[in-house]
Every structure is written in structure tokens, then in C-alpha cells.
Design a protein around this motif. Sequence first.
Motif, short mmCIF file in Angstrom:
data_model
loop_
_atom_site.label_atom_id
_atom_site.label_comp_id
_atom_site.label_asym_id
_atom_site.label_seq_id
_atom_site.Cartn_x
_atom_site.Cartn_y
_atom_site.Cartn_z
N GLY A 1 0.82 -1.22 0.00
CA GLY A 1 0.00 0.00 0.00
C GLY A 1 0.85 1.27 0.00
O GLY A 1 0.50 2.25 -0.66
N TYR A 2 1.95 1.25 0.72
CA TYR A 2 2.84 2.41 0.76
C TYR A 2 3.42 2.69 -0.63
O TYR A 2 3.40 3.83 -1.09
CB TYR A 2 3.97 2.14 1.77
N HIS A 3 3.88 1.66 -1.30
CA HIS A 3 4.46 1.84 -2.64
C HIS A 3 3.40 2.21 -3.66
O HIS A 3 3.66 3.02 -4.56
CB HIS A 3 5.25 0.59 -3.05
N LEU A 4 2.21 1.62 -3.54
CA LEU A 4 1.11 2.01 -4.43
C LEU A 4 0.77 3.48 -4.26
O LEU A 4 0.57 4.20 -5.23
CB LEU A 4 -0.13 1.15 -4.16
N ARG A 5 0.70 3.91 -3.00
CA ARG A 5 0.35 5.32 -2.72
C ARG A 5 1.40 6.27 -3.29
O ARG A 5 1.07 7.29 -3.90
CB ARG A 5 0.22 5.50 -1.20
N ARG A 6 2.67 5.95 -3.10
CA ARG A 6 3.74 6.82 -3.64
C ARG A 6 3.68 6.89 -5.16
O ARG A 6 3.79 7.97 -5.74
CB ARG A 6 5.10 6.33 -3.16
N ALA A 7 3.51 5.74 -5.80
CA ALA A 7 3.43 5.72 -7.27
C ALA A 7 2.19 6.49 -7.73
O ALA A 7 2.26 7.27 -8.70
CB ALA A 7 3.39 4.28 -7.78
#
Length: 148
Positions: free
Chosen positions: A20-26
Amino acid sequence: MAAPPDTPSPALGNLDAYLGYHLRRAHNRSLKRIDQALAKLQLTTAMYGVLELLSCNAELSQGRLAKAVGLTNPSMVPLVDKLAERGLVERCRHEHDRRSVHLKLTPEGRRFWTRAARVVREHENHLRSGLSDSDVAELIRLLGKVGE
């Protein structure tokens, strides 16, 4: 205010392992760039989504359109109002069900969508620039599985 260039990034702890963290950043990086590009046309990403869907469907009910772009029915009303005020979409009622509102692109809306689609394609090309076609296909496939 940005950190000085020699300042190390903070430790991420467990965040670095969270999908979720990486999805949010992208997502945030992608939205920032496309929002800036579409703002020049006085569009939001949701407005573009409506134009895109109407470009490939003769007409859609407001409810189906809301669901397809991931919005609620009440949030669609002001968005459609703005597009209608600009002469890009029109509301239609059917003789067999006067309660149901359907939307379709106007001729001006179709011309405008063509312009906006070029902006979005440029953004897409930028997003895909570091990926192969198979990478893109795999990423889309995997994202489709997230949260199933």
C-alpha cells in the motif's frame, strides 16, 4: 521546504515492505504530473475519465458512469454539471424511463476529448518510459489482483 541534498532519507521501517505504501507513492507521483497537464485544459482526472468513457460508449447512465470512474452518484452531479456547462456532455432522458439520466458527448465534447486524450497519452508514455511492454502488461495484471 525540501531537505538539503546531503540529508539522508529517513528510515522507513516496515513501510518499505508495505504494498500500500508503494502504491500510494506511485499513485501520488503519477497524479501530480497528470493533474498539472489536465489543469491546462481545466479538467480533473475524474472529468477526463468521464469523457474517455463517453468517447467509447454512445451513452451511459449517470449511475453506471459514476461506478465506472470510481465515484459516488452524488459526486457525479457537480462534475457532470461542469462538463455540461462547457458544452462537452449532454443529459438525455429516455421515453420509457424519464427518471433515468443518460449522458453522451456532444460534438464539441468529442473534439475536446481528442485534445485531452493526446495529453493523457503523453503522460502514459512518460509513465511507461522505464518499462517494457511485457512489464506494463504484467504490472496491469498484478494491479488487477490487488485487493480481490
